[in-house]
Write an enzyme that holds these catalytic residues in place. Structure first.
Site, PDB file in Angstrom:
ATOM      1  N   HIS A  77       0.822  -1.215   0.000  1.00  0.00           N
ATOM      2  CA  HIS A  77       0.000   0.000   0.000  1.00  0.00           C
ATOM      3  C   HIS A  77       0.858   1.268   0.000  1.00  0.00           C
ATOM      4  CE1 HIS A  77      -3.631   2.188   0.091  1.00  0.00           C
ATOM      5  NE2 HIS A  77      -4.330   1.476   0.984  1.00  0.00           N
ATOM      6  N   ARG A  78       2.141   1.129   0.210  1.00  0.00           N
ATOM      7  CA  ARG A  78       3.015   2.303   0.115  1.00  0.00           C
ATOM      8  C   ARG A  78       3.057   2.787  -1.331  1.00  0.00           C
ATOM      9  NH1 ARG A  78       8.739   0.666   1.814  1.00  0.00           N
ATOM     10  NH2 ARG A  78       8.178  -0.973   0.347  1.00  0.00           N
TER      11      ARG A  78
END
Lengths: 445, 473
Positions: A399-400
């Site tokens: 999700h970064r």
């Protein structure tokens, strides 16, 4: 003559190996190059060939033992090759024995400074002194001089290579360093399990340790989110079955190469999934090549060989390459190089069952695709109830780098291709186009 | 006793032979405060005072006598060759004296403190020295033991004016008429040959079935033949069972392997049956220094004993008993004591026998290489094929080169013949450097020299000798 066979340098900066099994017993007569033992490193299984013909006097380790490089593994009694005259007579032949009398001084006392028991390494005295100063075991250095003589340059380049390996570990080998706990977190202490019942301790094999380390790296480095869906693969399965019946060259065409094909197409459509995140420079690295890792369940544990240039391979070629790599991995013959440089990983647990699971990203990649088991279920298909084949698809993403919406679109792209297999066949890149692409990793194959 | 002085010492060397003084010099050069202890006022040990040097002086004289006697081929006829043995002894003693002074001067120049007296360890850090200057206790940080060896005198032999070891034989002021040499090792052969050439009637008795045990028969044969030509009587497989001394002469009873016991009377008996370590009376046990069952000090490759701050070098650590080995061990011990990374790890220690003709060896023999399971190429060259050997009228002997068949590395060289004690140096360098046959044959050897014989033997090992014709293998 007695030969102490030591564990040779296994390359790749490895310092030890685990003894898996002996291939010989004490007292056996062996030929040169006959396998003596099977050992496992954190890279692969390999066999130790006998350095000479002779008889096995002593096996120095037990299966499961960790053997350091340079340690004596087997003591062999060297037999003398044919055509070479053996020492005549039964009298003890002493080198340089010119002590005069017979009594009371006899030569041949067991003496610590008798150094010539083993065949000496070919190196001049100044080179040997240099090696000693740098703590280099000359048996591990390859000589480039005449007759394999080790030069001072050989020693110095060995020292430089050793230093480089220690200070600049290759990106892939980052996980060889035991993973540190995040700052402020202490590793909890294990309770004494034997208080509640009998236990047994087994040392973790190098491969198991490496898997553990890599998983911890991924777990602590990425921000994983898992997205799930299902693909109706009835049509694809129909195609596959027909291809198999048609006597295609691939003996066992599984669904996996189709999934690889679909994933590569989706990756080309969504380049962010074929990327890595550079924390230090806060940059995203897009890879202009598509090397797909395939999780393989080997007897030693999980291995992930990499299919190179999956975008340039037909489904048949993908099937063959996957089969080849899986065989190598299962037989322990896979090279570390075959497991490097992946850009995206596919893990197919299908054969073993399960509807859904949450794979861990194969860092430094940013996403991993899991496949569940294809099952038949009743569905509303084109207005009527029909039995359909459904493949569970699971995508874990970092999700970064990626967001949920992108993940949904990416997974949809894979799903659509699997549901409409014709798309898979019309998308294969023309070889001429791919040939123009400069090889991004020269010399890696 | 008048009490004892206590003295703190940085590094003490016990024994001033080639091992001890080399260690002391090197340690001093590396900046250490060194005390050198020896029971004799003269430096140099057995090698200089009673071994290598005086024996070589005597052998050189014998060689000259020999050459003069056999110079007929060159048209030189010496009618009345007279030997003034007393003068020879003076010349010999003077050489020893000069060299010992030289060592002493070098010692003084380096600021090394010398103590003359018997050194005995009291503990792992204290050496008690009782000497003419009084008693001193040295409290040392490091100690290098280099006490050497002494000739063995096992029963039935005993010290007597007419029963000599090499120590006394090399100090003789007169030439013995009838000399029995017990032991056919290198000391017995060297001194036996020397006295025989100078005019003694020499008999050699050896227990084993050949002279120079440990040296290849191919080499020994040449020496044995020459000894017989000189009139030396050789009894192999024979053992001296008893001796009786009567009016300065010794009657010796010898039991051969086969046949009846015989006895003969001699002026002198030289007992050369081996050497013993000088380690039994220096208090090693009080310092906790381990020795083996024969009394040799156990050392590792850094020359450290079982006490890490005590080192040992030379004969006191065991055979081979060679001054050059002692010297190198002394240097290693000193450098390690000074914190340097060093080890005594020679690939080979050359061996030289000053017989007639000389024998010299380094590295592996053909047999030794075979017993290590190596495939070897062997090259031979006879001195008879050398122009230089012909002009010296010294054509007996040969050079044997043994090389690894796979790598071509020179594993060892054996020589018997003229001046091979000098020729062996190049061979030793080749073995130590890991040189290949090609390295040797590609090195141009000056012509006409004896050194070319090594070149030829190396060529022969490659199957390419120029001055020997042989069908290609």
């Amino acid at each position: 003559m007695i030969h102490e066979f030591r564990l040779p340098d296994l390359g790749e900066g490895l310092h030890e190996a685990v003894l898996v099994a002996w291939k010989v017993q004490e007292g056996d007569v062996v030929q040169q190059d006959q396998p003596l033992a099977e050992v496992e490193t954190d890279k692969a299984l390999s066999e130790l060939p006998s350095p000479c013909a002779g008889r096995v006097l002593k096996l120095h380790w037990q299966p499961g033992d960790v053997i350091p490089v340079g340690a004596v593994v087997v003591t062999l009694e060297h037999t003398i090759p044919e055509g070479v005259r053996t020492a005549a007579g039964d009298k003890e032949q002493e080198p340089a024995a010119v002590a005069v009398g017979t009594e009371p001084v006899q030569e041949g006392s067991a003496h610590p400074e008798r150094l010539q028991a083993e065949a000496p390494v070919l190196a001049a005295p100044a080179t040997r002194r240099l090696a000693r100063e740098h703590g280099v075991d000359l048996r591990l250095v390859r000589g480039t001089g005449p007759g394999g003589r080790i030069t001072q340059e050989d020693v110095l380049s060995y020292v430089a290579a050793r230093a480089a390996a220690q200070t600049h570990p290759a990106a892939e080998s980052v996980a060889e360093v035991p993973f540190d706990m995040p700052p402020g977190v202490q590793r909890p202490v294990l309770p004494d399990f034997s208080r509640w019942g009998p236990i047994e301790r087994q040392p973790a094999t190098p491969i198991r340790r490496r898997i553990a380390q890599r998983m911890m790296v991924s777990f602590h480095t990425t921000a994983p989110v898992t997205h799930m869906d299902e693909a109706d693969v009835s049509l694809l399965e129909d195609c596959r079955r027909r291809l198999r019946l048609a006597g295609s060259a691939a003996p066992k065409l599984s669904i996996l190469p189709f999934v690889v094909r679909a994933a590569v197409s989706a990756l080309q459509q969504f380049p962010l999934f074929n990327a890595s995140f550079d924390d230090d420079r806060q940059e995203i690295i897009f890879k202009k090549y598509w090397h797909i890792g395939i999780a393989v369940d080997s007897p030693q544990g999980l291995l992930v060989p990499v299919v190179r240039d999956a975008d340039r391979k037909t489904i048949l070629e993908l099937a063959q390459e996957i089969a080849r790599l899986a065989d190598l991995a299962r037989s322990g013959k896979i090279r570390a190089e075959d497991m490097r440089g992946g850009t995206f990983t596919i893990t197919n647990i299908g054969a073993l069952g399960g509807t859904a699971f949450t794979p861990i990203i194969n860092w430094p990649e940013v996403a991993i695709l899991g496949c569940g088991r294809i099952r038949e279920h009743l569905a509303l298909h084109q207005g009527s109830i029909a039995a359909r084949l459904v493949l569970p698809l699971i995508l874990t993403f970092d999700h970064r780098v990626l967001d949920g919406a992108q993940a949904a679109r990416f997974l949809n792209a894979i799903k659509e291709r699997l549901e409409n297999p014709l798309a898979l066949f019309i998308e294969v890149q023309a070889p001429s186009e791919s040939a123009q692409r400069p090889d991004s990793e020269p010399g890696r194959r | 006793m008048i009490g004892e002085a206590l003295e703190k010492a940085d590094l003490v060397v016990l024994g001033a032979g080639p091992g001890g003084y080399a260690a002391a010099f090197r340690a001093a050069d590396l900046g250490r405060q060194v005390v050198l202890v020896d029971s004799e006022p003269r430096l140099g040990g057995v090698c200089l005072l009673r071994g290598c040097i005086p024996s070589k002086a005597m052998i050189a004289a014998a060689e000259l006598v020999n050459r003069l006697r056999h110079a007929g081929n060159m048209g030189i006829v010496v009618g009345d060759l007279r030997l003034d043995f007393a003068q020879l002894a003076r010349w010999r003693n003077q050489i020893v004296q000069d060299l010992a002074r030289g060592v002493e001067q070098l010692c003084r120049q380096r600021g090394i403190r010398r103590l003359t007296g018997q050194g005995v360890l009291r503990s792992s850090h204290e050496l008690f020295v009782s000497g003419s200057d009084g008693n001193v206790v040295l409290q040392f940080q490091h100690l290098i033991v280099a006490t050497g060896s002494r000739p063995a005198m096992p029963p039935p032999f005993r010290h007597h004016d007419a029963i000599l070891t090499s120590d006394e034989a090399l100090a003789l002021e007169h030439l013995p008429q009838d000399l029995l040499v017990v032991g056919g090792g290198y000391i017995g052969i060297e001194l036996g040959t020397c006295f025989a050439t100078l005019g003694s009637r020499v008999t050699i008795v050896e227990v084993l079935d050949r002279l120079l045990p440990g040296v290849e028969p191919e080499l020994v044969r040449v020496v044995h033949k020459r000894l017989s030509e000189r009139g030396v009587r050789i009894h192999l497989q024979s053992r001296v069972t008893s001796l009786t001394c009567d009016q300065g002469r010794v009657t010796v009873h010898v039991q051969p392997h086969q046949g009846a016991t015989w006895s003969e009377t001699y002026d002198c008996v030289l007992v050369a049956v081996g050497r013993q370590p000088r380690t039994n009376d220096i208090g090693l046990e009080r310092a906790g220094v381990a020795v083996d069952d024969k009394g040799f000090i156990l050392v590792d490759e850094q020359c450290r004993t079982s006490q890490k701050h005590i080192y040992a070098a030379g004969d006191c650590t065991g055979p081979p008993f060679l001054a050059h080995r002692a010297k190198h061990m002394g240097l290693v011990a000193a450098e390690v004591a000074c914190g340097r990374v060093q080890a005594f790890e020679p690939r080979t220690i050359p061996i030289v026998v000053f017989s007639d003709p000389e024998i010299a060896c380094c590295g592996l023999s053909e047999e030794e290489a075979a017993s290590q399971g190596r495939r070897v190429h062997v090259g031979r060259f006879r001195f008879g094929g050398s122009g230089r050997a012909r002009t010296l009228d010294e054509t007996e002997g040969l050079v044997v080169v043994v090389a690894d068949a796979d790598t071509g590395a020179v594993l060892g060289v054996r020589m018997v013949g003229p001046q091979v004690s000098e020729l062996i140096a190049e061979a030793t360098l080749a073995v130590e450097m890991g040189a290949t046959l090609e390295d040797v044959t590609s090195t141009i050897h000056a012509h006409p020299t004896l050194a070319e014989c090594l070149h030829e033997a190396a060529e022969a090992a490659r199957g390419m000798a120029l001055h020997v014709y042989r069908i290609k293998r």
